[in-house]
Scaffold this motif. Structure first.
Motif, PDB file in Angstrom:
ATOM      1  N   LYS A   5     -11.237 -94.975  -6.387  1.00  0.00           N
ATOM      2  CA  LYS A   5     -10.953 -93.436  -6.589  1.00  0.00           C
ATOM      3  C   LYS A   5     -10.543 -93.063  -5.340  1.00  0.00           C
ATOM      4  O   LYS A   5     -11.041 -93.574  -4.399  1.00  0.00           O
ATOM      5  N   ILE A   6      -9.412 -92.510  -5.311  1.00  0.00           N
ATOM      6  CA  ILE A   6      -8.756 -92.174  -4.108  1.00  0.00           C
ATOM      7  C   ILE A   6      -8.889 -90.434  -4.172  1.00  0.00           C
ATOM      8  O   ILE A   6      -8.642 -89.723  -4.828  1.00  0.00           O
ATOM      9  N   VAL A   7      -9.414 -90.164  -2.843  1.00  0.00           N
ATOM     10  CA  VAL A   7      -9.734 -88.683  -2.569  1.00  0.00           C
ATOM     11  C   VAL A   7      -9.366 -88.229  -1.124  1.00  0.00           C
ATOM     12  O   VAL A   7      -9.302 -89.030  -0.092  1.00  0.00           O
ATOM     13  N   SER A   8      -8.330 -87.263  -1.237  1.00  0.00           N
ATOM     14  CA  SER A   8      -7.766 -86.582  -0.154  1.00  0.00           C
ATOM     15  C   SER A   8      -8.785 -85.419   0.357  1.00  0.00           C
ATOM     16  O   SER A   8      -9.278 -84.661  -0.428  1.00  0.00           O
ATOM     17  N   PHE A   9      -9.290 -85.299   1.604  1.00  0.00           N
ATOM     18  CA  PHE A   9      -9.691 -84.523   2.333  1.00  0.00           C
ATOM     19  C   PHE A   9      -8.891 -83.522   2.939  1.00  0.00           C
ATOM     20  O   PHE A   9      -8.079 -83.840   3.959  1.00  0.00           O
ATOM     21  N   ILE A  10      -8.834 -82.331   2.528  1.00  0.00           N
ATOM     22  CA  ILE A  10      -7.697 -81.266   2.873  1.00  0.00           C
ATOM     23  C   ILE A  10      -8.196 -79.805   2.826  1.00  0.00           C
ATOM     24  O   ILE A  10      -8.923 -79.538   2.186  1.00  0.00           O
ATOM     25  N   THR A  20     -14.136 -85.105  10.498  1.00  0.00           N
ATOM     26  CA  THR A  20     -15.509 -85.575  10.811  1.00  0.00           C
ATOM     27  C   THR A  20     -16.056 -85.791   9.471  1.00  0.00           C
ATOM     28  O   THR A  20     -16.868 -86.854   9.332  1.00  0.00           O
ATOM     29  N   LEU A  21     -15.694 -85.029   8.335  1.00  0.00           N
ATOM     30  CA  LEU A  21     -16.449 -85.317   7.006  1.00  0.00           C
ATOM     31  C   LEU A  21     -15.896 -86.575   6.307  1.00  0.00           C
ATOM     32  O   LEU A  21     -16.441 -87.446   5.999  1.00  0.00           O
ATOM     33  N   THR A  22     -14.520 -86.852   6.740  1.00  0.00           N
ATOM     34  CA  THR A  22     -13.868 -87.883   6.265  1.00  0.00           C
ATOM     35  C   THR A  22     -14.335 -89.232   6.642  1.00  0.00           C
ATOM     36  O   THR A  22     -14.961 -90.057   6.014  1.00  0.00           O
ATOM     37  N   GLU A 137      -7.790-102.371  -6.685  1.00  0.00           N
ATOM     38  CA  GLU A 137      -8.514-103.558  -7.145  1.00  0.00           C
ATOM     39  C   GLU A 137      -9.564-104.067  -6.012  1.00  0.00           C
ATOM     40  O   GLU A 137     -10.340-105.036  -5.939  1.00  0.00           O
ATOM     41  N   ILE A 138      -9.107-103.441  -4.597  1.00  0.00           N
ATOM     42  CA  ILE A 138      -9.786-104.086  -3.588  1.00  0.00           C
ATOM     43  C   ILE A 138     -10.913-103.166  -2.910  1.00  0.00           C
ATOM     44  O   ILE A 138     -12.105-103.963  -2.504  1.00  0.00           O
ATOM     45  N   TYR A 139     -10.747-101.852  -3.127  1.00  0.00           N
ATOM     46  CA  TYR A 139     -11.570-100.838  -2.355  1.00  0.00           C
ATOM     47  C   TYR A 139     -12.368-100.256  -3.652  1.00  0.00           C
ATOM     48  O   TYR A 139     -11.881 -99.997  -4.487  1.00  0.00           O
ATOM     49  N   ASP A 140     -13.873 -99.797  -3.140  1.00  0.00           N
ATOM     50  CA  ASP A 140     -14.380 -99.124  -4.039  1.00  0.00           C
ATOM     51  C   ASP A 140     -14.054 -97.475  -4.122  1.00  0.00           C
ATOM     52  O   ASP A 140     -13.764 -96.666  -4.992  1.00  0.00           O
ATOM     53  N   TYR A 141     -13.586 -97.029  -2.725  1.00  0.00           N
ATOM     54  CA  TYR A 141     -13.208 -95.679  -2.562  1.00  0.00           C
ATOM     55  C   TYR A 141     -11.998 -95.760  -1.310  1.00  0.00           C
ATOM     56  O   TYR A 141     -12.193 -96.556  -0.631  1.00  0.00           O
ATOM     57  N   ILE A 142     -10.971 -94.946  -1.509  1.00  0.00           N
ATOM     58  CA  ILE A 142     -10.099 -94.658  -0.578  1.00  0.00           C
ATOM     59  C   ILE A 142      -9.943 -93.296  -0.106  1.00  0.00           C
ATOM     60  O   ILE A 142      -9.786 -92.560  -0.981  1.00  0.00           O
ATOM     61  N   LEU A 143     -10.167 -93.173   1.083  1.00  0.00           N
ATOM     62  CA  LEU A 143     -10.179 -91.756   1.642  1.00  0.00           C
ATOM     63  C   LEU A 143      -9.142 -91.349   2.521  1.00  0.00           C
ATOM     64  O   LEU A 143      -8.916 -92.015   3.425  1.00  0.00           O
ATOM     65  N   ILE A 144      -8.505 -90.365   2.205  1.00  0.00           N
ATOM     66  CA  ILE A 144      -7.327 -89.917   2.964  1.00  0.00           C
ATOM     67  C   ILE A 144      -7.564 -88.567   3.597  1.00  0.00           C
ATOM     68  O   ILE A 144      -7.874 -87.518   3.223  1.00  0.00           O
ATOM     69  N   ASP A 145      -7.326 -88.924   5.329  1.00  0.00           N
ATOM     70  CA  ASP A 145      -7.640 -87.759   5.910  1.00  0.00           C
ATOM     71  C   ASP A 145      -6.196 -86.916   5.977  1.00  0.00           C
ATOM     72  O   ASP A 145      -5.020 -87.517   6.795  1.00  0.00           O
ATOM     73  N   CYS A 146      -6.274 -85.669   5.534  1.00  0.00           N
ATOM     74  CA  CYS A 146      -4.808 -85.020   5.627  1.00  0.00           C
ATOM     75  C   CYS A 146      -4.761 -83.988   6.841  1.00  0.00           C
ATOM     76  O   CYS A 146      -5.755 -83.558   7.290  1.00  0.00           O
ATOM     77  N   TYR A 164      -9.281 -84.378  -4.954  1.00  0.00           N
ATOM     78  CA  TYR A 164      -9.272 -83.760  -3.401  1.00  0.00           C
ATOM     79  C   TYR A 164     -10.426 -83.057  -3.124  1.00  0.00           C
ATOM     80  O   TYR A 164     -10.885 -82.365  -4.011  1.00  0.00           O
ATOM     81  N   LEU A 165     -10.839 -83.085  -2.088  1.00  0.00           N
ATOM     82  CA  LEU A 165     -12.359 -82.393  -1.441  1.00  0.00           C
ATOM     83  C   LEU A 165     -11.722 -81.319  -0.493  1.00  0.00           C
ATOM     84  O   LEU A 165     -10.892 -81.692   0.551  1.00  0.00           O
TER      85      LEU A 165
END
Length: 280
Positions: A5-10, A20-22, A137-146, A164-165
């Motif tokens: 699952k991909i989550v943008s921190f924004i 820091t949170l990301t 298929e490779i990662y459990d989580y993908i986190l994006i620092d926006c 998004y968080l």
């Protein structure tokens, strides 16, 4: 096989503890919960990149990574030849391995040039990169620092994300940024027919006790949120040692911050799972 699952921190306001949170959650998930994590640094300030490389890599950003174009800017470089479509780099061309569970797509100051383009196809390049390299298929989580601005690459991050968080400080300026963010995301959902959900809001950089003024601002702000906005129980508190940076800028290197990040990471996983269960 992982289906990440991909989550943008924004947040549209800077200085709210977003980076820091990301990197804190990314590092905790990788180190303490044995999850395979990719951090994508799409903020031109590339603070997440500098912190993670400083802690985990022997490579120098300016001497090794930047000259080889192993940054996110390679995704967005304009075409130099007439082709039917622009090429998307392979993951091996741009992703830096930090340790067994943690990888990084480095940020790049040159992203400021991307926002000057009128080619809207740029917005879809990050999503194409994820899809064509089968990163889910490779990662459990993908986190994006926006970045804290509305730009081409902010849209690219959101268009690639499932959630998004929102990190948020309790002050009026930070809260105003959320209104702008909500409007921008609503427009993106409408224009691109993209299904992205708000995972929730995290209060950051809190003092041990809120002042009367902060309590009033918090209550007023929460009264303006819709009933579906989840507010995390876990928060981050002000850690003076982290601000001074004696052991670097990674929050998991400090006992008090590690405690905060631990609680947040567990709640982070729990909230994603609840959303997935609800969709079944």
């Amino acid at each position: 096989m992982a289906t990440s699952k991909i989550v943008s921190f924004i947040n549209m306001k800077g200085g709210v503890g977003k980076t820091t949170l990301t990197i804190g959650i990314a590092d905790y998930l990788a180190k303490h919960l044995n999850k395979k994590i990719l951090v994508i640094d799409i903020d031109p300030q590339f603070n997440a990149t500098q912190t993670l490389l400083d802690i985990y890599s022997k490579e120098d950003y300016f001497d090794d990574i930047l000259p080889e174009e192993r940054t996110i800017n390679k995704l967005f470089k304009p075409q130099t030849e007439f082709k039917r479509d622009s090429e998307i780099p392979s993951k091996d061309e741009v992703i830096t391995t930090l340790n067994e569970n943690l990888d990084l797509l480095c940020g790049d100051l040159n992203l400021v040039l991307v926002n000057k383009t009128s080619d809207y196809r740029q917005v879809k390049k990050l999503r194409r990169f994820v899809r064509e390299n089968k990163l889910r298929e490779i990662y459990d989580y993908i986190l994006i620092d926006c970045p804290p601005t509305l730009t081409v690459y902010t849209d690219a991050a959101l268009l690639s994300s499932d959630f998004y968080l929102i990190p948020n400080r309790i002050d009026r300026y930070s809260i105003i940024g959320i209104s702008s963010l909500t409007t921008a995301i609503d427009n993106l959902i409408h224009e691109e027919d993209h299904d992205i959900q708000c995972l929730g809001l995290v209060y950051t950089m809190l003092d041990n006790e809120l002042t009367q003024k902060q309590t009033a601002i918090k209550e007023e702000f929460e009264g303006q949120l819709d009933d579906y906005t989840y507010i995390f129980d876990a928060t981050t508190t002000v850690v003076r040692d982290l601000q001074v940076g004696k052991r670097g800028s990674l929050p998991t290197n400090y006992q008090k911050s590690l405690h905060d990040i631990s609680n947040l990471s567990e709640e982070f996983i729990d909230q994603i799972q609840k959303r997935l269960d609800f969709e079944k």
